[in-house]
Design an enzyme around this catalytic site. Structure first.
Site, PDB file in Angstrom:
ATOM      1  N   HIS A 288      -7.828  -0.576   1.996  1.00  0.00           N
ATOM      2  CA  HIS A 288      -8.102  -0.503   0.562  1.00  0.00           C
ATOM      3  C   HIS A 288      -7.017  -1.208  -0.216  1.00  0.00           C
ATOM      4  CE1 HIS A 288      -5.318   2.876   0.017  1.00  0.00           C
ATOM      5  NE2 HIS A 288      -5.938   3.532   0.957  1.00  0.00           N
ATOM      6  N   HIS A 331       4.204   4.934   1.482  1.00  0.00           N
ATOM      7  CA  HIS A 331       4.928   3.787   0.939  1.00  0.00           C
ATOM      8  C   HIS A 331       6.184   4.200   0.187  1.00  0.00           C
ATOM      9  CE1 HIS A 331       3.495   3.252  -3.498  1.00  0.00           C
ATOM     10  NE2 HIS A 331       3.361   4.497  -3.174  1.00  0.00           N
ATOM     11  N   GLU A 337       6.921   6.720 -10.190  1.00  0.00           N
ATOM     12  CA  GLU A 337       5.578   7.246 -10.408  1.00  0.00           C
ATOM     13  C   GLU A 337       5.612   8.706 -10.858  1.00  0.00           C
ATOM     14  OE1 GLU A 337       3.514   6.735  -6.726  1.00  0.00           O
ATOM     15  OE2 GLU A 337       4.232   4.692  -6.441  1.00  0.00           O
ATOM     16  N   HIS A 361       7.624  10.758  -8.014  1.00  0.00           N
ATOM     17  CA  HIS A 361       8.103   9.964  -6.887  1.00  0.00           C
ATOM     18  C   HIS A 361       8.863   8.792  -7.491  1.00  0.00           C
ATOM     19  CE1 HIS A 361       4.342  11.826  -4.950  1.00  0.00           C
ATOM     20  NE2 HIS A 361       5.404  12.525  -4.595  1.00  0.00           N
ATOM     21  N   HIS A 367       6.855   8.456  -0.069  1.00  0.00           N
ATOM     22  CA  HIS A 367       5.840   9.478  -0.299  1.00  0.00           C
ATOM     23  C   HIS A 367       4.527   9.029   0.335  1.00  0.00           C
ATOM     24  CE1 HIS A 367       5.873   6.722  -3.720  1.00  0.00           C
ATOM     25  NE2 HIS A 367       4.594   6.914  -3.822  1.00  0.00           N
TER      26      HIS A 367
HETATM   27 FE   LIG Z   1       3.003   5.842  -4.755  1.00  0.00          FE
END
Ligand SMILES: [Fe+2]
Length: 435
Positions: A288, A331, A337, A361, A367
């Site tokens: 994706h 990642h 974030e 994050h 995470h």
């Molecule tokens: Fe992320």
């Protein structure tokens, strides 16, 4: 009576609450209709290129210079601006909070603002703040404008009525509203209590992301953005006007409502948007794309593709990718974030992330799916699957987000969020041919 809106994003709108109130063919007649004053509200420098030049002409009962008087400094101790002093001493780590309880004490939009993180620097108009709001009382004869940035409201509980200089909007969960820098407004809860998230964007205004090869349609479509029609108050009352300016709060008393704009035209205006009208685009064979495919609005910086803030959602959608790990992958990210959940369940976290909750994050902190979500997604039969009843979002900024004392002290801060990854055991087997 149902409120009326004008469709489109960044259009050159025009609207009048009284017939003939809007001058035609010029902006600044010698005498305006109905004895109104003409005033320009500039959201960009005069000399900004056409594509990013934003201003509106307001025809109002009194000019804005009559809507302020002598200012007095005061404090809203829970509304912080970047850079704020960090004293909590909380070590680095991924963080997550349960929803914050609705208030018992009386709180308005202003007194109920709680800053979670700030990033960048309000003085140089870069960065942002992530807030939550907790409201159970209207702003009574009280009006506010923010010189520090635009405000994006993301409710998760209860509807809000937002009366602005340029018209009235109502929003509820799964909708957002964006209030431009410098626009006066007042907020009232429509269901007794209201809670939600706010992105205060110090930088360039939110705009629609480019679509590249996606083409002319899908993601957030322009016509689904709604700007209010002109509405005015001709009310002589004692009113308080509050201004946020470089992180400080100032108040002034006047003798009338400042929401006195009878007609206006231009492209600097508030708007709302229903997140359920976002048309997601994703993988239709395998893998994706990056989550940027879900960007609703982006506030750019001078560096191409590097947002001051992206507003990204994870809406209901179909998962159809073959032989693929379907949840978000693991990642680490240069961007920071801040996430919230408006309703339902987020697909990378089976438990522990409730509607009204938050996670953070930060820059270059790893995470991804928790152990439970990983096991499930690694072994699931990959039939087409509808992700229903889910609406998460992210304020993602190029700048590190610093936690406030309030956020560090919140009882709903989960003590051991990173433990959700503890079950991700070594599965490695070096035997040739093992899969
Ligand atoms: Fe992320």
């Amino acid at each position: 009576m149902a409120l009326e809106y004008l469709p489109g994003f960044g259009n050159d709108f025009e609207t009048e609450a009284l017939p003939g109130a809007l001058p035609q063919g010029q902006n600044s007649p010698q005498r305006c209709p109905y004895g109104l004053y003409a005033e320009q509200l500039s959201g960009s420098p005069f000399t900004a290129p056409r594509g990013s030049n934003e201003r509106s002409w307001l025809y109002r009962i009194r000019p804005s210079v009559r809507h302020i008087g002598a200012f007095r400094r005061f404090d809203l101790p829970f509304w912080k601006s970047a850079p704020h002093v960090v004293e909590h001493g909380l070590p680095l780590g991924q963080l997550r909070w349960d929803p914050v309880s609705l208030p018992d004490e009386q709180l308005t939009f202003l007194t109920g603002m709680r800053t979670m993180t700030t990033a960048g620097d309000v003085y140089s108009q870069t960065g942002m703040a992530a807030h939550i709001y907790l409201i159970n009382a209207p702003m009574q004869d009280e009006y506010f404008y923010n010189a520090d940035g635009e405000l994006m409201l993301v409710p998760d509980h209860g509807r809000l009525r937002i009366a602005t200089e340029l018209g009235i909007m109502e929003i509820g969960p799964a909708e957002i509203a964006v209030l431009p820098r410098g626009l006066k407004f007042t907020v009232a809860p429509l269901d007794g209590t209201a809670r939600g998230y706010i992105c205060e964007n110090y930088g360039a205004k939110f705009t629609l992301p480019e679509r590249g090869p996606i083409g002319a349609n899908c993601l957030a479509n322009s016509r689904d953005f709604k700007t209010p029609v002109a509405a005015f108050e001709d009310r002589d009352v004692k009113a308080r006007v509050v201004v946020k300016w470089c992180g400080q709060f100032h108040e002034t008393m006047i003798n009338h409502s400042p929401l006195d704009v009878v007609a206006w035209h231009g492209n600097y205006a508030p708007y709302k948007y229903d997140l359920r009208t976002f048309s997601p685009v994703g993988a239709i064979l395998f893998d994706h794309p990056d989550p940027s495919i879900f960007t609703v609005l982006t506030a750019p910086t001078g560096e191409a593709g590097t947002a001051n803030v992206d507003f990204v959602i994870f809406p209901e959608r179909w998962l159809v990718a073959e032989h693929s790990f379907r949840p978000p992958w693991y990642h680490m990210n240069i961007m920071s974030e801040f996430m919230g959940l408006i309703y339902g369940q987020y697909d990378a976290k089976e438990h522990g992330f409730a509607p009204g909750g938050m996670s953070l994050h930060n820059c270059m902190l790893p995470h991804g799916p928790d152990a439970e979500a990983f096991e499930k997604a690694s072994t699931a039969e990959l039939k087409p699957q509808k992700l229903s009843n889910t609406m998460a979002f992210m304020f993602e900024t190029r700048l590190p987000q610093l936690l406030t004392q309030y956020a560090a002290d919140l009882p709903s801060l989960q003590p051991d969020y990173p433990a959700c990854w503890a079950g991700l055991e070594k599965k490695f087997d070096g035997t040739p041919g093992v899969k």
